[in-house]
Design a protein around this motif. Structure first.
Motif, PDB file in Angstrom:
ATOM      1  N   PRO A   3       0.803  -1.229   0.000  1.00 37.46           N
ATOM      2  CA  PRO A   3       0.000   0.000   0.000  1.00 37.46           C
ATOM      3  C   PRO A   3       0.837   1.280   0.000  1.00 37.46           C
ATOM      4  CG  PRO A   3      -0.939  -1.586   1.525  1.00 37.46           C
ATOM      5  CD  PRO A   3       0.371  -2.158   1.077  1.00 37.46           C
ATOM      6  N   TYR A   4       1.921   1.263   0.741  1.00 35.88           N
ATOM      7  CA  TYR A   4       2.711   2.487   0.878  1.00 35.88           C
ATOM      8  C   TYR A   4       3.774   2.628  -0.217  1.00 35.88           C
ATOM      9  CZ  TYR A   4       5.521  -0.965   3.392  1.00 35.88           C
ATOM     10  OH  TYR A   4       6.208  -2.101   3.741  1.00 35.88           O
ATOM     11  N   MET A   5       3.694   1.776  -1.230  1.00 33.48           N
ATOM     12  CA  MET A   5       4.619   1.917  -2.363  1.00 33.48           C
ATOM     13  C   MET A   5       3.897   2.085  -3.691  1.00 33.48           C
ATOM     14  SD  MET A   5       8.148  -0.231  -2.002  1.00 33.48           S
ATOM     15  CE  MET A   5       8.647   0.388  -3.613  1.00 33.48           C
ATOM     16  N   GLU A   6       2.598   2.376  -3.649  1.00 35.29           N
ATOM     17  CA  GLU A   6       1.857   2.556  -4.901  1.00 35.29           C
ATOM     18  C   GLU A   6       2.450   3.685  -5.741  1.00 35.29           C
ATOM     19  OE1 GLU A   6      -2.322   2.993  -4.804  1.00 35.29           O
ATOM     20  OE2 GLU A   6      -2.704   1.202  -3.606  1.00 35.29           O
ATOM     21  N   ARG A   7       2.613   4.840  -5.138  1.00 37.72           N
ATOM     22  CA  ARG A   7       3.043   6.016  -5.903  1.00 37.72           C
ATOM     23  C   ARG A   7       4.450   5.837  -6.464  1.00 37.72           C
ATOM     24  NH1 ARG A   7       1.181  11.199  -6.377  1.00 37.72           N
ATOM     25  NH2 ARG A   7      -0.367  10.820  -4.750  1.00 37.72           N
ATOM     26  N   ARG A   8       5.354   5.320  -5.664  1.00 36.34           N
ATOM     27  CA  ARG A   8       6.724   5.166  -6.142  1.00 36.34           C
ATOM     28  C   ARG A   8       6.802   4.110  -7.242  1.00 36.34           C
ATOM     29  NH1 ARG A   8      12.024   3.243  -4.758  1.00 36.34           N
ATOM     30  NH2 ARG A   8      11.461   2.078  -2.891  1.00 36.34           N
ATOM     31  N   SER A   9       5.983   3.061  -7.135  1.00 39.65           N
ATOM     32  CA  SER A   9       5.963   2.041  -8.180  1.00 39.65           C
ATOM     33  C   SER A   9       5.458   2.630  -9.495  1.00 39.65           C
ATOM     34  CB  SER A   9       5.074   0.873  -7.755  1.00 39.65           C
ATOM     35  OG  SER A   9       5.590   0.260  -6.596  1.00 39.65           O
ATOM     36  N   PHE A  10       4.406   3.441  -9.419  1.00 42.05           N
ATOM     37  CA  PHE A  10       3.882   4.096 -10.618  1.00 42.05           C
ATOM     38  C   PHE A  10       4.938   4.994 -11.252  1.00 42.05           C
ATOM     39  CE2 PHE A  10       1.849   7.821 -12.566  1.00 42.05           C
ATOM     40  CZ  PHE A  10       1.049   7.207 -13.522  1.00 42.05           C
ATOM     41  N   ALA A  11       5.590   5.832 -10.426  1.00 45.14           N
ATOM     42  CA  ALA A  11       6.586   6.770 -10.941  1.00 45.14           C
ATOM     43  C   ALA A  11       7.771   6.041 -11.554  1.00 45.14           C
ATOM     44  CB  ALA A  11       7.049   7.697  -9.819  1.00 45.14           C
ATOM     45  N   THR A  12       8.146   4.913 -10.952  1.00 48.60           N
ATOM     46  CA  THR A  12       9.258   4.127 -11.490  1.00 48.60           C
ATOM     47  C   THR A  12       8.868   3.459 -12.802  1.00 48.60           C
ATOM     48  OG1 THR A  12      10.064   3.699  -9.250  1.00 48.60           O
ATOM     49  CG2 THR A  12      10.872   2.256 -10.997  1.00 48.60           C
ATOM     50  N   PHE A  13       7.694   2.846 -12.841  1.00 50.44           N
ATOM     51  CA  PHE A  13       7.240   2.163 -14.050  1.00 50.44           C
ATOM     52  C   PHE A  13       7.196   3.131 -15.225  1.00 50.44           C
ATOM     53  CE2 PHE A  13       5.024  -1.625 -15.712  1.00 50.44           C
ATOM     54  CZ  PHE A  13       4.577  -1.119 -16.927  1.00 50.44           C
ATOM     55  N   LYS A  14       6.625   4.320 -15.020  1.00 53.80           N
ATOM     56  CA  LYS A  14       6.475   5.276 -16.113  1.00 53.80           C
ATOM     57  C   LYS A  14       7.830   5.804 -16.597  1.00 53.80           C
ATOM     58  CE  LYS A  14       2.977   6.382 -17.548  1.00 53.80           C
ATOM     59  NZ  LYS A  14       2.145   5.749 -18.611  1.00 53.80           N
ATOM     60  N   LYS A  15       8.840   5.767 -15.739  1.00 49.33           N
ATOM     61  CA  LYS A  15      10.180   6.173 -16.167  1.00 49.33           C
ATOM     62  C   LYS A  15      10.865   5.055 -16.953  1.00 49.33           C
ATOM     63  CE  LYS A  15      13.843   8.775 -16.359  1.00 49.33           C
ATOM     64  NZ  LYS A  15      13.840  10.093 -17.047  1.00 49.33           N
ATOM     65  N   VAL A  16      10.798   3.844 -16.423  1.00 46.14           N
ATOM     66  CA  VAL A  16      11.513   2.726 -17.023  1.00 46.14           C
ATOM     67  C   VAL A  16      10.833   2.224 -18.290  1.00 46.14           C
ATOM     68  CG1 VAL A  16      12.329   0.358 -16.634  1.00 46.14           C
ATOM     69  CG2 VAL A  16      12.463   2.037 -14.781  1.00 46.14           C
ATOM     70  N   TRP A  17       9.500   2.276 -18.320  1.00 44.37           N
ATOM     71  CA  TRP A  17       8.769   1.714 -19.449  1.00 44.37           C
ATOM     72  C   TRP A  17       7.674   2.682 -19.881  1.00 44.37           C
ATOM     73  CZ3 TRP A  17       6.917  -4.076 -19.312  1.00 44.37           C
ATOM     74  CH2 TRP A  17       6.815  -4.555 -20.616  1.00 44.37           C
ATOM     75  N   PRO A  18       8.048   3.842 -20.397  1.00 44.50           N
ATOM     76  CA  PRO A  18       7.047   4.827 -20.827  1.00 44.50           C
ATOM     77  C   PRO A  18       6.239   4.311 -22.010  1.00 44.50           C
ATOM     78  CG  PRO A  18       9.238   5.472 -21.575  1.00 44.50           C
ATOM     79  CD  PRO A  18       9.430   4.300 -20.659  1.00 44.50           C
ATOM     80  N   GLY A  19       5.043   4.837 -22.141  1.00 40.68           N
ATOM     81  CA  GLY A  19       4.208   4.446 -23.262  1.00 40.68           C
ATOM     82  C   GLY A  19       3.235   3.332 -22.962  1.00 40.68           C
ATOM     83  N   LYS A  20       3.410   2.648 -21.839  1.00 38.93           N
ATOM     84  CA  LYS A  20       2.476   1.598 -21.443  1.00 38.93           C
ATOM     85  C   LYS A  20       1.421   2.174 -20.493  1.00 38.93           C
ATOM     86  CE  LYS A  20       4.728  -1.649 -23.618  1.00 38.93           C
ATOM     87  NZ  LYS A  20       4.162  -2.320 -24.807  1.00 38.93           N
ATOM     88  N   ASP A  21       0.216   1.619 -20.564  1.00 33.98           N
ATOM     89  CA  ASP A  21      -0.832   1.987 -19.617  1.00 33.98           C
ATOM     90  C   ASP A  21      -0.613   1.208 -18.328  1.00 33.98           C
ATOM     91  OD1 ASP A  21      -2.091   3.671 -21.422  1.00 33.98           O
ATOM     92  OD2 ASP A  21      -3.361   2.075 -22.223  1.00 33.98           O
TER      93      ASP A  21
END
Length: 219
Positions: free
Chosen positions: A126-144
């Motif tokens: 629960p307390y890592m939702e935001r950081r996971s989102f921010a990391t995913f969008k940096k590492v793999w942009p363009g995916k939903d």
């Protein structure tokens, strides 16, 4: 835990949540860790039909390398199998040791399997939702990507925590460390930026003053 500390920690807890509304996806990506409840949440979503593929990503990280001898993803996958997820619908990435590697190594795994996934549901603590989102969008942009986590309140999560090796104070310290990383990591190229409201940063500083600094990044 005093009422003041609980309120500051709750402020961080609520900030870390993204409160995404789920829609059907091509794959559920479970970012593994010390929290076995995340495995259960991922399996539940698969069994509810949110996506046809369940991916577990995680080797041994900073915390789990002192707790377990097998990769996180292997342990998480067994939980899903025991809950009724078919083995042929599971992929395992068991080498990553941080969130950025979770995403990068999963990307490489899917390329090896020649699978083109456009929409992900990411499952995290629960307390890592935001950081996971921010990391995913940096590492793999363009995916939903949508992010979810075990559906517990703050107090329930702390009181029913599934790993006795970590106390509520440990969890709060980890939340503090994750907020610090949200602030620091965009400059390092690890994440996309996330706005941090003044009251959230004030709660972070209050918790550090109270001694919840055991999981701060050193550099």
């Amino acid at each position: 835990m005093t009422d003041h500390i609980r309120q500051q920690a709750l402020t961080l807890w609520e900030y870390h949540h993204l409160n995404h509304s789920l829609t059907k996806a091509d794959a559920i990506l479970v970012l593994c860790s010390h929290d076995l409840r995340v495995a259960q949440r991922g399996a539940e979503l698969f069994l509810e039909g949110w996506a046809p593929l369940l991916i577990f990503s995680g080797g041994l990280g900073v915390i789990t390398r002192h707790m377990w001898s097998e990769p996180e993803a292997e342990l998480f996958a067994r939980i899903a199998l025991d809950m009724g997820v078919p083995a042929q619908q599971i992929l395992i990435e068991n080498q990553s040791s941080n969130t950025g590697e979770n995403v990068l190594f999963t990307k490489q795994l899917l390329e090896q399997h020649q699978l083109e996934i456009e929409r992900f549901i990411v499952v995290q603590k629960p307390y890592m939702e935001r950081r996971s989102f921010a990391t995913f969008k940096k590492v793999w942009p363009g995916k939903d990507v949508l992010v979810t986590s075990p559906q517990d309140s703050f107090d329930t999560y702390l009181s029913q925590y599934t790993n006795p090796a970590l106390t509520p104070d440990d969890v709060i310290s980890i939340m503090v460390g994750d907020l610090q990383r949200i602030q620091l990591y965009p400059e390092k190229g690890f994440q996309i930026p996330q706005p941090i409201p003044t009251e959230v940063w004030a709660a972070y500083e209050a918790l550090i003053q109270a001694g919840y600094d055991r999981h701060l990044a050193t550099s």
